[in-house]
Each structure stands twice: as structure tokens, then as C-alpha cells.
Scaffold this motif. Structure first.
Motif: not given
Length: 107
Positions: A41-61
Motif C-alpha cells: 500500500r505504501g508503494f502504491i501511494e508513493n507511485e500515485i503521488e508521483g514526481p512531486a514526491r520524487s523532487r522532495s526526495r531529491v531535496w532530502q538527499v
């Protein structure tokens, strides 16, 4: 004021994978203290949230990397200070000492 109840989890999804993969996944979930369903379920929710979440992860890194460089500069000033400063200066296009998303994205 009452909270709306969480939607009932009534839908299922069937996937096919090798037994060894399932075993490793189940072991990982067990080690993490969560069920396989929670993980999927967590994986699916992350996929649904899409690129915005990925950009957030880039900033965290990026923040973690900058912190690592700063700690390295404290631990070994002769080795890390110049390279960390140079890397930051290359990213800081306008030289104001602040790294913006635009400046980082230009890299």
C-alpha cells in the motif's frame, strides 16, 4: 466534530512473483515491523503521488549530502573544506551564499 472513518480496505490485487522473491520480501517486511500489505500500500501511494514526491526526495538527499560535506569539513578541514566550498560555489550561480531550487536544477 467527528472524524470520517478511513475507507474500508476491501479491494485486493493479485501479483505473481517467484517464491524466493516473495520469501525475501516477507522477511524484509518482518524485519521492518510491517505487514506485506502495508508495504505494498505504501508503494502504491508513493507511485500515485508521483514526481512531486520524487523532487522532495531529491531535496532530502541534497540536504543530507550538504550536511555530510559540512561534517567532513569539520572532521578533516584540510581535505574537505576546499572541495565542499568549491562544489557549493559551482551550484550557487549568483554567489549570494544561498542555494535555490533553480540553481540546483540548472546543474
Amino acid at each position: 466534530m467527528t472524524r470520517d472513518p478511513a475507507p474500508k480496505k476491501s479491494e485486493s490485487l493479485e501479483i505473481r512473483l517467484p517464491f524466493s522473491t516473495k520469501g525475501r520480501f516477507m522477511a524484509r517486511c518482518r524485519d521492518d515491523g510491517r505487514s506485506a500489505s502495508e508495504a505494498v500500500r505504501g508503494f502504491i501511494e508513493n507511485e500515485i503521488e508521483g514526481p512531486a514526491r520524487s523532487r522532495s526526495r531529491v531535496w532530502q538527499v541534497l540536504v543530507a549530502a550538504m550536511a555530510g560535506l559540512a561534517l567532513g569539513a569539520v572532521a578533516a578541514p584540510s581535505l574537505a573544506k576546499a572541495s565542499a566550498q568549491t562544489a557549493f560555489e559551482q551550484l550557487d550561480g549568483n554567489g549570494d551564499g544561498v542555494l535555490t531550487r533553480v540553481e540546483y536544477g540548472r546543474r
